[in-house]
Scaffold this motif. Sequence first.
Motif, PDB file in Angstrom:
ATOM      1  N   ARG A   1      -7.530   5.018   2.412  1.00 50.34           N
ATOM      2  CA  ARG A   1      -6.778   3.995   3.128  1.00 50.34           C
ATOM      3  C   ARG A   1      -6.119   4.584   4.372  1.00 50.34           C
ATOM      4  O   ARG A   1      -5.794   5.775   4.413  1.00 50.34           O
ATOM      5  CB  ARG A   1      -5.712   3.400   2.221  1.00 50.34           C
ATOM      6  CG  ARG A   1      -6.262   2.589   1.057  1.00 50.34           C
ATOM      7  CD  ARG A   1      -5.176   2.215   0.083  1.00 50.34           C
ATOM      8  NE  ARG A   1      -5.707   1.429  -1.028  1.00 50.34           N
ATOM      9  CZ  ARG A   1      -5.194   1.413  -2.258  1.00 50.34           C
ATOM     10  NH1 ARG A   1      -4.123   2.144  -2.516  1.00 50.34           N
ATOM     11  NH2 ARG A   1      -5.742   0.669  -3.190  1.00 50.34           N
ATOM     12  N   ALA A   2      -5.884   3.719   5.337  1.00 51.63           N
ATOM     13  CA  ALA A   2      -5.252   4.158   6.579  1.00 51.63           C
ATOM     14  C   ALA A   2      -3.874   4.754   6.326  1.00 51.63           C
ATOM     15  O   ALA A   2      -3.514   5.783   6.908  1.00 51.63           O
ATOM     16  CB  ALA A   2      -5.160   2.987   7.558  1.00 51.63           C
TER      17      ALA A   2
ATOM     18  N   ASP B   1      -6.863  -1.737   4.896  1.00 54.35           N
ATOM     19  CA  ASP B   1      -5.564  -1.761   5.562  1.00 54.35           C
ATOM     20  C   ASP B   1      -5.680  -1.243   6.995  1.00 54.35           C
ATOM     21  O   ASP B   1      -6.737  -0.780   7.430  1.00 54.35           O
ATOM     22  CB  ASP B   1      -4.521  -0.961   4.784  1.00 54.35           C
ATOM     23  CG  ASP B   1      -4.839   0.535   4.747  1.00 54.35           C
ATOM     24  OD1 ASP B   1      -6.026   0.904   4.812  1.00 54.35           O
ATOM     25  OD2 ASP B   1      -3.900   1.339   4.652  1.00 54.35           O
ATOM     26  N   VAL B   2      -4.600  -1.325   7.728  1.00 48.47           N
ATOM     27  CA  VAL B   2      -4.537  -0.814   9.093  1.00 48.47           C
ATOM     28  C   VAL B   2      -3.108  -0.356   9.351  1.00 48.47           C
ATOM     29  O   VAL B   2      -2.151  -0.979   8.888  1.00 48.47           O
ATOM     30  CB  VAL B   2      -4.970  -1.878  10.122  1.00 48.47           C
ATOM     31  CG1 VAL B   2      -4.131  -3.144  10.007  1.00 48.47           C
ATOM     32  CG2 VAL B   2      -4.928  -1.330  11.545  1.00 48.47           C
TER      33      VAL B   2
ATOM     34  N   TYR C   1      -4.905   2.454  13.413  1.00 52.79           N
ATOM     35  CA  TYR C   1      -5.704   3.350  12.581  1.00 52.79           C
ATOM     36  C   TYR C   1      -6.206   2.608  11.336  1.00 52.79           C
ATOM     37  O   TYR C   1      -5.431   1.978  10.626  1.00 52.79           O
ATOM     38  CB  TYR C   1      -4.874   4.561  12.161  1.00 52.79           C
ATOM     39  CG  TYR C   1      -4.358   5.376  13.318  1.00 52.79           C
ATOM     40  CD1 TYR C   1      -5.217   6.143  14.094  1.00 52.79           C
ATOM     41  CD2 TYR C   1      -2.997   5.376  13.636  1.00 52.79           C
ATOM     42  CE1 TYR C   1      -4.738   6.888  15.159  1.00 52.79           C
ATOM     43  CE2 TYR C   1      -2.516   6.128  14.703  1.00 52.79           C
ATOM     44  CZ  TYR C   1      -3.390   6.883  15.462  1.00 52.79           C
ATOM     45  OH  TYR C   1      -2.923   7.622  16.526  1.00 52.79           O
ATOM     46  N   LYS C   2      -7.509   2.743  11.069  1.00 58.28           N
ATOM     47  CA  LYS C   2      -8.126   2.071   9.928  1.00 58.28           C
ATOM     48  C   LYS C   2      -8.594   3.098   8.899  1.00 58.28           C
ATOM     49  O   LYS C   2      -8.519   4.307   9.140  1.00 58.28           O
ATOM     50  CB  LYS C   2      -9.287   1.201  10.423  1.00 58.28           C
ATOM     51  CG  LYS C   2      -8.823   0.047  11.305  1.00 58.28           C
ATOM     52  CD  LYS C   2      -9.977  -0.846  11.733  1.00 58.28           C
ATOM     53  CE  LYS C   2      -9.459  -2.014  12.578  1.00 58.28           C
ATOM     54  NZ  LYS C   2     -10.572  -2.909  13.004  1.00 58.28           N
ATOM     55  N   PRO C   3      -9.046   2.643   7.720  1.00 54.95           N
ATOM     56  CA  PRO C   3      -9.503   3.596   6.692  1.00 54.95           C
ATOM     57  C   PRO C   3     -10.534   4.578   7.236  1.00 54.95           C
ATOM     58  O   PRO C   3     -11.296   4.257   8.158  1.00 54.95           O
ATOM     59  CB  PRO C   3     -10.087   2.679   5.615  1.00 54.95           C
ATOM     60  CG  PRO C   3      -9.306   1.411   5.752  1.00 54.95           C
ATOM     61  CD  PRO C   3      -9.092   1.253   7.233  1.00 54.95           C
ATOM     62  N   LEU C   4     -10.558   5.759   6.645  1.00 47.25           N
ATOM     63  CA  LEU C   4     -11.383   6.852   7.151  1.00 47.25           C
ATOM     64  C   LEU C   4     -12.020   7.595   5.978  1.00 47.25           C
ATOM     65  O   LEU C   4     -11.378   7.806   4.947  1.00 47.25           O
ATOM     66  CB  LEU C   4     -10.509   7.806   7.967  1.00 47.25           C
ATOM     67  CG  LEU C   4     -11.194   8.961   8.702  1.00 47.25           C
ATOM     68  CD1 LEU C   4     -12.141   8.433   9.768  1.00 47.25           C
ATOM     69  CD2 LEU C   4     -10.124   9.859   9.341  1.00 47.25           C
TER      70      LEU C   4
ATOM     71  N   ASN D   1       0.821  -1.212   0.000  1.00 45.03           N
ATOM     72  CA  ASN D   1       0.000   0.000   0.000  1.00 45.03           C
ATOM     73  C   ASN D   1       0.853   1.259   0.000  1.00 45.03           C
ATOM     74  O   ASN D   1       0.329   2.371   0.005  1.00 45.03           O
ATOM     75  CB  ASN D   1      -0.921   0.009   1.226  1.00 45.03           C
ATOM     76  CG  ASN D   1      -2.198  -0.774   0.970  1.00 45.03           C
ATOM     77  OD1 ASN D   1      -2.251  -1.610   0.078  1.00 45.03           O
ATOM     78  ND2 ASN D   1      -3.229  -0.515   1.754  1.00 45.03           N
ATOM     79  N   TRP D   2       2.152   1.097   0.059  1.00 47.92           N
ATOM     80  CA  TRP D   2       3.093   2.209   0.014  1.00 47.92           C
ATOM     81  C   TRP D   2       4.049   1.951  -1.136  1.00 47.92           C
ATOM     82  O   TRP D   2       3.868   1.020  -1.916  1.00 47.92           O
ATOM     83  CB  TRP D   2       3.817   2.338   1.356  1.00 47.92           C
ATOM     84  CG  TRP D   2       4.601   3.600   1.540  1.00 47.92           C
ATOM     85  CD1 TRP D   2       5.957   3.711   1.700  1.00 47.92           C
ATOM     86  CD2 TRP D   2       4.105   4.940   1.585  1.00 47.92           C
ATOM     87  NE1 TRP D   2       6.318   5.027   1.846  1.00 47.92           N
ATOM     88  CE2 TRP D   2       5.204   5.799   1.773  1.00 47.92           C
ATOM     89  CE3 TRP D   2       2.833   5.486   1.470  1.00 47.92           C
ATOM     90  CZ2 TRP D   2       5.074   7.186   1.857  1.00 47.92           C
ATOM     91  CZ3 TRP D   2       2.700   6.866   1.546  1.00 47.92           C
ATOM     92  CH2 TRP D   2       3.800   7.693   1.745  1.00 47.92           C
ATOM     93  N   SER D   3       5.084   2.731  -1.255  1.00 45.60           N
ATOM     94  CA  SER D   3       6.041   2.595  -2.341  1.00 45.60           C
ATOM     95  C   SER D   3       6.808   1.281  -2.235  1.00 45.60           C
ATOM     96  O   SER D   3       7.442   1.016  -1.212  1.00 45.60           O
ATOM     97  CB  SER D   3       7.030   3.765  -2.291  1.00 45.60           C
ATOM     98  OG  SER D   3       8.227   3.462  -2.963  1.00 45.60           O
TER      99      SER D   3
END
Length: 361
Positions: free
Chosen positions: A307-308, A271-272, A296-299, A163-165
């Motif tokens: 995504r978180a 994701d979390v 922290y979860k998606p918001l 979910n990141w680079s």
Amino acid sequence: MERIITKVALFGLGKVGALVAVMLGEAGFTVVGYDTSPRTDLGFDVEPLDVRDGDGLRESLSGVDAVVSCLPFHLNIDVAEAAHDAKVHYFDLTEDVPTTNRVIELAAGNPAAAFAPQCGLAPGLIGIVGASIAKTFDEVRSIELKVGALPQNPTGLLGYAINWSPEGVVNEYLNDCEVVRSGHRQMVPAMTEKERVLIGGIEFEAALTSGGLGTMCATYEGSVRRLDYKTLRYPGHFDQMHFLFDELNLRDQREVVGRMMIDAKPPVDDDVVYVHAAVEGMKHGAPLRENFVRGYKPLTISGRAWRAISWTTAASVVGVVELVADGVLPQTGFIRQEDIGLDQLLSTRTGRHFAEQGHLA
């Protein structure tokens, strides 16, 4: 008090940059975006720009008060140097040490603006949390910081999703890590000193990875015995990465590994982000270990689910922009993440998300 920052140039409108722009707008800033190609779907002006075009880059900073770079780390120095020349405030998300060292040099030579790199999660939020806890102790023995950006519902032996680079993940696994041991800074190999961690009844493993501490080792050398940053993963993850890098001899093929990982473990929306900071020492005359643990979860922000990893990163940097704009943080010179108070961050419009979210049952 009138804000010293009202208009912000934003470079890079990818996974995080687009949300940074949204949050800046919600916090009352005027935003003008720059990316490699024009976009019309974000509700604000986006102009095409290649930041390697020095003249175009400097022209883009005319009329703005600050710049936020959400670009890949290898492009940030160009933006920071342009901000220095234009005398505008500078913020980024970099983990890269050479980039930060160059920003420190620029800040020393430009008393007209503030330079605040490393405003993401790690470095960034985790350093703010750890340092804020440490400030409440009479004597600090150790600061242990951990962050994990993970799928809520992992599959396979890696138990992971990119979910990141992918380049950033590979670099943090392979670059040596700066730590403090016995009060002294030293470099140690990544993916070592593995330990078991439980959060909310879920088992994780944590191992040293590079880049997460920012400038903290220099700040705390000589005043704490131990300081380190580790990445949280589901059990077994690091054994699989050792197999990939060492048994398959892929340590020197980082781009190949990055492509393999994004293909095998694409992003997920559920994701979390786990944030775990622990400080040990003496407080009120007695030994104590104090923990800060959040998940922290998606918001949903401005009517869209994020995504978180996106909203926690974006909220970190926008909160720091707010603190400089409102005169809470210095308006000139280099700003270390560990000099920012967690209460200060939580008091901002954007930082309030961290106060409202993430509490574990």
